[in-house]
Design a protein around this motif. Structure first.
Motif, PDB file in Angstrom:
ATOM      1  N   ALA A 326       0.682  -1.130  -0.204  1.00 15.37           N
ATOM      2  CA  ALA A 326      -0.171  -0.025  -0.037  1.00 15.37           C
ATOM      3  C   ALA A 326       0.927   1.234  -0.137  1.00 15.37           C
ATOM      4  O   ALA A 326       1.403   1.636   0.805  1.00 15.37           O
ATOM      5  CB  ALA A 326      -0.755   0.139   1.191  1.00 15.37           C
ATOM      6  N   VAL A 327       1.310   1.548  -1.260  1.00 16.38           N
ATOM      7  CA  VAL A 327       2.366   2.777  -1.183  1.00 16.38           C
ATOM      8  C   VAL A 327       1.680   4.060  -1.567  1.00 16.38           C
ATOM      9  O   VAL A 327       0.848   4.453  -2.398  1.00 16.38           O
ATOM     10  CB  VAL A 327       3.441   2.134  -2.316  1.00 16.38           C
ATOM     11  N   THR A 328       2.588   5.051  -1.213  1.00 15.76           N
ATOM     12  CA  THR A 328       2.310   6.353  -1.403  1.00 15.76           C
ATOM     13  C   THR A 328       3.355   7.381  -0.720  1.00 15.76           C
ATOM     14  O   THR A 328       4.412   6.709  -0.355  1.00 15.76           O
ATOM     15  CB  THR A 328       0.860   6.967  -0.857  1.00 15.76           C
ATOM     16  N   GLU A 329       3.261   8.572  -0.873  1.00 19.21           N
ATOM     17  CA  GLU A 329       4.286   9.360  -0.528  1.00 19.21           C
ATOM     18  C   GLU A 329       4.454   9.304   1.009  1.00 19.21           C
ATOM     19  O   GLU A 329       3.185   9.345   1.610  1.00 19.21           O
ATOM     20  CB  GLU A 329       4.075  10.910  -0.846  1.00 19.21           C
ATOM     21  N   THR A 330       5.498   9.159   1.671  1.00 17.85           N
ATOM     22  CA  THR A 330       5.482   9.042   3.244  1.00 17.85           C
ATOM     23  C   THR A 330       6.832   9.788   3.826  1.00 17.85           C
ATOM     24  O   THR A 330       7.699   9.956   3.197  1.00 17.85           O
ATOM     25  CB  THR A 330       5.512   7.570   3.706  1.00 17.85           C
ATOM     26  N   HIS A 331       6.512  10.500   5.077  1.00 18.52           N
ATOM     27  CA  HIS A 331       7.678  10.900   5.892  1.00 18.52           C
ATOM     28  C   HIS A 331       8.530   9.639   6.392  1.00 18.52           C
ATOM     29  O   HIS A 331       7.832   8.565   6.401  1.00 18.52           O
ATOM     30  CB  HIS A 331       7.091  11.690   7.004  1.00 18.52           C
ATOM     31  N   LEU A 332       9.773  10.002   6.563  1.00 21.51           N
ATOM     32  CA  LEU A 332      10.491   8.624   7.254  1.00 21.51           C
ATOM     33  C   LEU A 332      11.048   9.210   8.605  1.00 21.51           C
ATOM     34  O   LEU A 332      11.204  10.251   8.815  1.00 21.51           O
ATOM     35  CB  LEU A 332      11.670   8.415   6.181  1.00 21.51           C
ATOM     36  N   ASP A 333      11.464   8.294   9.135  1.00 15.54           N
ATOM     37  CA  ASP A 333      11.933   8.694  10.618  1.00 15.54           C
ATOM     38  C   ASP A 333      13.331   8.674  10.609  1.00 15.54           C
ATOM     39  O   ASP A 333      14.078   8.919  11.702  1.00 15.54           O
ATOM     40  CB  ASP A 333      11.206   7.515  11.520  1.00 15.54           C
ATOM     41  N   GLU A 334      13.898   8.512   9.420  1.00 15.84           N
ATOM     42  CA  GLU A 334      15.491   9.038   9.195  1.00 15.84           C
ATOM     43  C   GLU A 334      15.584   9.471   7.967  1.00 15.84           C
ATOM     44  O   GLU A 334      14.783   9.632   6.991  1.00 15.84           O
ATOM     45  CB  GLU A 334      16.171   7.626   9.371  1.00 15.84           C
ATOM     46  N   ALA A 335      17.021  10.003   7.797  1.00 12.74           N
ATOM     47  CA  ALA A 335      17.359  10.730   6.500  1.00 12.74           C
ATOM     48  C   ALA A 335      17.032   9.591   5.361  1.00 12.74           C
ATOM     49  O   ALA A 335      17.366   8.542   5.639  1.00 12.74           O
ATOM     50  CB  ALA A 335      18.736  11.119   6.652  1.00 12.74           C
ATOM     51  N   PRO A 336      16.595  10.246   4.358  1.00 12.91           N
ATOM     52  CA  PRO A 336      16.278  11.694   3.944  1.00 12.91           C
ATOM     53  C   PRO A 336      14.995  12.167   4.523  1.00 12.91           C
ATOM     54  O   PRO A 336      14.652  13.272   3.906  1.00 12.91           O
ATOM     55  CB  PRO A 336      16.533  11.659   2.628  1.00 12.91           C
ATOM     56  N   PHE A 337      14.149  11.600   5.397  1.00  9.60           N
ATOM     57  CA  PHE A 337      12.863  11.906   6.161  1.00  9.60           C
ATOM     58  C   PHE A 337      11.773  12.114   5.334  1.00  9.60           C
ATOM     59  O   PHE A 337      10.710  12.568   5.414  1.00  9.60           O
ATOM     60  CB  PHE A 337      13.457  13.120   6.591  1.00  9.60           C
ATOM     61  N   PHE A 338      11.963  11.829   3.672  1.00 10.65           N
ATOM     62  CA  PHE A 338      10.615  12.104   3.146  1.00 10.65           C
ATOM     63  C   PHE A 338      10.902  11.058   1.740  1.00 10.65           C
ATOM     64  O   PHE A 338      12.126  11.035   1.162  1.00 10.65           O
ATOM     65  CB  PHE A 338      10.215  13.108   2.434  1.00 10.65           C
ATOM     66  N   ALA A 339       9.953  10.340   1.376  1.00 13.14           N
ATOM     67  CA  ALA A 339      10.234   9.403   0.070  1.00 13.14           C
ATOM     68  C   ALA A 339       8.739   9.230  -0.623  1.00 13.14           C
ATOM     69  O   ALA A 339       7.641   9.315   0.044  1.00 13.14           O
ATOM     70  CB  ALA A 339      10.574   7.929   0.403  1.00 13.14           C
TER      71      ALA A 339
END
Length: 440
Positions: A326-339
């Motif tokens: 179930a994929v979409t744009e998300t913040h990440l909890d580590e660098a680079p912090f967005f994908a």
């Protein structure tokens, strides 16, 4: 004569050079269009989509006890992160910066929370009124449109590190359109607030971001303001609908026929934008804009078909690989912090891309918001699996995290306004259908 003789002697080299140039042109075009998942050439136009049969929607007309528990967890994020003085919400848990996109998410969350009886009408209207007051007070970029980011505590224009900036960053047409969609939803839920809603944006030069039926954003580059067409297939059509509600002619942005090809992915015909994303990488396909369209507006005939294909490709990937998808744009909890976790992106299926277009497939996330969104819309056994998988990640004291990293099953622990708002919108949809329908 000597020139002619030299050209004849060099003809082999000339042919070779011309061949190399031609080959490079072809390779560049193919890289931009990208191969299909099956190694086939992209298909155009959109006739395959127009002929497809969309999945039926699954509005339940009621909320289960589990739904209400899940909604309460999502609303906790907003209780924790709405600034008491401005009424605006932190974009990420504890981080006092926001955009017009997150402000739109906040409004959606308030309307959804009211529908689910997490708050009453008085609280909903008080919270909406606080937002409208702050929108009216915002310093505008070039006295025209909202800046791309603001400090939620002071309403000052800031950069992406939340540092005050006198000039600003420019404006995002997609962000402003997302806010306008949310304001339309608030107006439908509370018609008596229509004058206040209109007054909050009276001074905004919305006409600056709409030109010839398309959306235009502005960015500051080396102290110079540059305006460029903004939006790619899916986000562009969602934003076009939003601006139509404000009376703008968005016919070119709404119709993707001139900028779309079909890429087969897992047996599904997926429309992909032929224009480069931010001038650097081939455009991408994610779940989020289709979830917004269905949950907020209610699908139209075309978007229902495309959304079905985007969802079914993800289900098919699970069936083939065993990975819940179930994929979409998300913040990440580590660098680079967005994908951007894509169905198709950067010229390939299932790529995970940074803002700059680098591949980081190890950060593919089973996204909480996509799990709840697809389950609300379609209610299949597969979507039930998605929700079941993310439920253990919930933090009742903070809200729903972004999801689960596919590579190792650990939690992507970033907690954001957008994810928690979409969870609320999805659960409200299950109970009462699209948010723009008005009060149930």
């Amino acid at each position: 004569m000597r020139l002619r003789q030299n050209l004849v002697r060099a003809r082999g080299h000339i042919v070779f050079i011309l061949g190399v140039i031609g080959g490079l042109m072809v390779v560049t075009w193919l890289e931009q269009a990208g191969p299909s998942a099956a190694g086939q050439a992209p298909v155009t136009p959109l006739a395959a989509i127009e002929a497809a049969t969309p999945l039926p929607l699954a509005i339940r007309g009621a909320s289960s006890a589990a739904d209400l528990d899940h909604a309460a967890i999502a609303w906790t994020y907003f209780r924790n992160n709405i600034d008491p003085n401005t009424g605006l919400v932190h974009s990420v848990d504890g981080y006092p910066s926001t955009t017009m996109w997150e402000t739109g998410s906040l409004i959606v969350a308030i309307v959804a929370a009211e529908r689910l009886s997490l708050i009453d009408a008085t609280e909903a209207k008080d919270r909406l009124a606080a937002i409208l007051t702050s929108l009216d007070r915002l310093p505008l970029f070039q006295d025209s449109l909202p800046n791309k980011a603001y400090d939620t505590r002071t309403l000052k224009m800031v950069d992406y590190a939340n540092r005050p900036t006198d000039l600003g960053l420019g404006w995002s047409a997609l962000d402003v359109a997302r806010l306008m969609a949310a304001l339309a939803i608030a107006r439908a839920a509370h018609p008596d607030m229509a004058p206040a809603i209109a007054a909050a944006t009276d001074d905004w030069r919305l006409d600056r971001m709409v030109r010839d039926g398309q959306l235009y954003g502005a960015s500051v580059v080396d102290a110079e303001v540059r305006e460029n067409q903004e939006g790619r297939l899916s986000y562009e059509q969602y934003a076009a609908k939003a601006m139509m509600l404000s009376g703008f002619d968005m016919v070119r942005a709404y119709d993707p026929a001139d900028s779309a090809i079909i890429q087969p992915v897992m047996g599904q015909d997926i429309p992909v934008d032929t224009r480069l994303h931010r001038g650097r990488i081939p455009a991408f396909v994610v779940s989020e804009p289709y979830l917004f369209d269905g949950l907020e507006f209610g699908f139209d005939a075309r978007s229902s078909r495309i959304a079905s294909a985007v969802y079914l490709a993800q289900q098919a990937r699970h069936d083939q690989t065993g990975h819940l998808t179930a994929v979409t744009e998300t913040h990440l909890d580590e660098a680079p912090f967005f994908a951007y976790s894509t169905v198709w992106g950067g010229g390939a299926p299932w790529s995970v891309l940074t803002f700059q277009g680098d591949r980081i497939d190890s950060r593919r996330t089973l996204a909480t918001k996509a799990a709840f969104g697809w389950d609300a819309l379609y209610g299949t056994p597969y979507t039930a699996q998605l929700v079941e998988a993310v439920v253990p990640t919930a933090d009742p004291r903070r809200g729903w995290p972004e999801g689960i990293y596919e590579v190792d099953g650990t939690t992507n622990a970033s907690i954001t306004a957008n994810t928690n708002a979409l969870v609320l919108a999805a659960l409200a949809f299950k109970a009462a259908g699209p948010l723009l329908r008005g009060a149930p």
